[in-house]
Design a protein around this motif. Sequence first.
Motif, PDB file in Angstrom:
ATOM      1  N   ALA A   1       7.043  31.228 -14.422  1.00 51.56           N
ATOM      2  CA  ALA A   1       6.170  30.595 -15.252  1.00 51.56           C
ATOM      3  C   ALA A   1       5.543  29.417 -14.839  1.00 51.56           C
ATOM      4  O   ALA A   1       6.257  28.596 -14.173  1.00 51.56           O
ATOM      5  CB  ALA A   1       6.676  30.433 -16.684  1.00 51.56           C
TER       6      ALA A   1
ATOM      7  N   SER B   1       4.636  25.787 -16.272  1.00 46.27           N
ATOM      8  CA  SER B   1       5.069  25.104 -17.543  1.00 46.27           C
ATOM      9  C   SER B   1       5.301  23.578 -17.228  1.00 46.27           C
ATOM     10  O   SER B   1       6.003  23.129 -16.379  1.00 46.27           O
ATOM     11  CB  SER B   1       6.394  25.448 -18.116  1.00 46.27           C
ATOM     12  N   PRO B   2       4.391  22.985 -18.127  1.00 49.71           N
ATOM     13  CA  PRO B   2       3.429  23.248 -18.917  1.00 49.71           C
ATOM     14  C   PRO B   2       2.120  23.563 -18.415  1.00 49.71           C
ATOM     15  O   PRO B   2       1.991  23.465 -16.975  1.00 49.71           O
ATOM     16  CB  PRO B   2       3.099  21.847 -19.729  1.00 49.71           C
ATOM     17  N   PHE B   3       1.143  23.804 -19.034  1.00 49.53           N
ATOM     18  CA  PHE B   3      -0.356  24.552 -18.415  1.00 49.53           C
ATOM     19  C   PHE B   3      -1.538  23.973 -19.188  1.00 49.53           C
ATOM     20  O   PHE B   3      -1.444  24.312 -20.235  1.00 49.53           O
ATOM     21  CB  PHE B   3      -0.245  25.983 -18.265  1.00 49.53           C
TER      22      PHE B   3
ATOM     23  N   HIS C   1       2.334  28.001 -27.437  1.00 48.96           N
ATOM     24  CA  HIS C   1       3.719  28.206 -26.977  1.00 48.96           C
ATOM     25  C   HIS C   1       3.485  28.908 -25.719  1.00 48.96           C
ATOM     26  O   HIS C   1       3.930  28.241 -24.656  1.00 48.96           O
ATOM     27  CB  HIS C   1       4.705  28.787 -27.902  1.00 48.96           C
ATOM     28  N   SER C   2       3.007  29.977 -25.534  1.00 50.26           N
ATOM     29  CA  SER C   2       3.073  30.698 -24.436  1.00 50.26           C
ATOM     30  C   SER C   2       2.119  31.761 -24.288  1.00 50.26           C
ATOM     31  O   SER C   2       1.422  32.352 -25.588  1.00 50.26           O
ATOM     32  CB  SER C   2       4.281  31.507 -24.028  1.00 50.26           C
TER      33      SER C   2
ATOM     34  N   ASP D   1       2.427  25.425 -23.721  1.00 44.48           N
ATOM     35  CA  ASP D   1       3.761  25.137 -22.944  1.00 44.48           C
ATOM     36  C   ASP D   1       3.977  25.732 -21.899  1.00 44.48           C
ATOM     37  O   ASP D   1       4.710  25.215 -21.192  1.00 44.48           O
ATOM     38  CB  ASP D   1       4.820  25.222 -24.164  1.00 44.48           C
ATOM     39  N   LYS D   2       3.635  27.156 -21.724  1.00 41.48           N
ATOM     40  CA  LYS D   2       4.070  27.689 -20.656  1.00 41.48           C
ATOM     41  C   LYS D   2       2.883  28.886 -20.421  1.00 41.48           C
ATOM     42  O   LYS D   2       2.658  29.357 -21.477  1.00 41.48           O
ATOM     43  CB  LYS D   2       5.265  28.240 -20.445  1.00 41.48           C
TER      44      LYS D   2
ATOM     45  N   ALA E   1      -0.397  22.100 -13.772  1.00 42.39           N
ATOM     46  CA  ALA E   1       0.591  23.155 -14.272  1.00 42.39           C
ATOM     47  C   ALA E   1       1.793  22.377 -13.717  1.00 42.39           C
ATOM     48  O   ALA E   1       1.773  21.815 -12.393  1.00 42.39           O
ATOM     49  CB  ALA E   1       0.317  24.339 -13.940  1.00 42.39           C
TER      50      ALA E   1
ATOM     51  N   THR F   1       6.126  32.644  -7.712  1.00 43.04           N
ATOM     52  CA  THR F   1       5.541  32.438  -8.987  1.00 43.04           C
ATOM     53  C   THR F   1       4.284  33.266  -9.053  1.00 43.04           C
ATOM     54  O   THR F   1       4.138  34.394  -9.875  1.00 43.04           O
ATOM     55  CB  THR F   1       5.302  31.041  -9.536  1.00 43.04           C
TER      56      THR F   1
ATOM     57  N   VAL G   1       3.229  32.480 -18.565  1.00 41.02           N
ATOM     58  CA  VAL G   1       4.266  33.606 -17.747  1.00 41.02           C
ATOM     59  C   VAL G   1       3.359  34.461 -16.958  1.00 41.02           C
ATOM     60  O   VAL G   1       2.403  34.859 -17.122  1.00 41.02           O
ATOM     61  CB  VAL G   1       4.790  34.568 -18.958  1.00 41.02           C
TER      62      VAL G   1
END
Length: 577
Positions: A322, A324-326, A278-279, A313-314, A344, A378, A316
């Motif tokens: 973030a 997202s997605p990556f 997920h992250s 999914d992301k 990304a 970012t 950070v």
Amino acid sequence: IANLHIHGTPAVIDAHIAGGLPQLFALLDMKPLQYPTRFHVNTSSSHGNASLDASFRVPTIRGESVDAIGISVKGVVSKFGIALAPHTKISDGSLQLAVDNAKLHAAGNVVIGGTPLDVDWLEIFKPNGPVSTTVNVHGVLDDAARSNLGLSLGSFLTGPIGATAHLTGYRGTVQAASIDADLTQAILSADVLAWRKPAGVPSSAHVVAQMAAGGSFRSANVAIQGTSITASANLGFGSDGGVESVSAPVVRAGAGNDFAVTMKKRLDGGEDFAITGHSLDASGLLKRKSGAGPTRPATAQSPEPFHLTAYLDKVVLHDDAALSPFSLDMTGVGQHPRTFSVKAGLTKTASLSVNMTASNGQRHLTANAEDAGTLVRTLLNYQSLKGGELSLDATAPMTSPESQKSADYSGELVIRNATLLNQPFIARLFSSGSPGGLVDLMQGQGIVLDRVHIPFRLNDDVITVHDATATGPSIGLTADGFVDRTSNQISLQGAVAPMYGLNGLLGSIPVLGDVFVSKKGEGIFGITYTMRGDLDQPKISTNPLSVLAPGILRRIFEGKAPTGPSTSAAPSPARPQ
């Protein structure tokens, strides 16, 4: 010293034995007992004193086996010391010892690697199953103790931990271990994941390990549980004791990390990494000193090749920023990336792509962002740029796997059609040279920049810029100098040209434009500036007299461009048309 008393039929021999432990071991190693040999005890390294009461029941019938001899030994071993391994020694032991025909039981206190431990050892001489050896150990291990025992985890774990180990094996050889550790008073820190557990926050670890014949690990299952962390992993080890595979299906640390990771050694000695989930909180990576581009996971320095893939999914980067997605696909050698591809999402409609290729001893880095403002916000948490398209093109020579030096990148950064919003730092600079631009800033409309062009050189953590320009209808700006990210210092100089759309019009006239404008990004009228000091709050000064000088003479007011420590001004790359 042995005091003997023999009586009865069968004969009963009662003895009180006192003396040095090496002599006692020599006695016990005589046939038919041979206990030290049977249990792989290194008697030559032993020392200490023993005070034992022994009773032997010896049958008087010829032909009886040695097992028919009844044995009962009880007593105390003090100042006990012995080498368990080349770098692991027991010292200052005090043990209660009991031996009979069925078992050996020793319990007490010992010091291993400078750490006091409670030990309970039970040895079954004729087990019904595969386990004859059971050892329970309890104690508190600090940083020095873990280092002495070869259990140091570097910066990830510091401080004391309470540990209880249950070891099992056969004939004195440990084959399996179950370890419970209380990590409450320890500090856990994973800088690469921007996560830290301070001392006093409850957490624990449970390890189940299988041991190889030589005492090294064969496999281990690790689980960590706490207020802000949940993680589990299975580790596989090679014959040399090194980690050959890692499968961590759950890694949850803090609010930004929720992923799985695997690592596997290849036949060529390389390593394959895969991260999915997920992250992942990569804000710690941005704070680490590194060259341009991603870095591989932190492992021991190695000249072996690696391949890393990541699908999340992301990712950070800081606060609410973030990607997202990556996705990432990277190859390299040792700690040095050779090629990678990053794709990304910056926003729902804007994307980012970064690629690095390698050929002919050079690495070629390119990047394209459909929303420059979001990318800068970012990556750098800089809020004053809105919109725009960003492109970067840079090259660097290959570095050897053994090199500790960052790559020297040289190239150019171009941003088109962006808007510079109100920001105190920018207002301070523009207020001296661009009244129109300042009015736009104060009204919240921002300054439109048609094109920003920054030729640069990155040497370690020093960014040197040469002939950098930013131009738009209301302002033109030039810059030469450097930014030292290590010391957080900046030293730039250049000129600000107000109303650049009109002011710079004469710059397009051959010869005359060169004299009155001199430098692209400036106009006929401009004010020179210098910016030096702390990167967050630099000191800005201007020279009002420079506005009276045409462009070619304005160079006199600017002086020589500053250069960073251990760097020289990089030549300006060819500018794109």
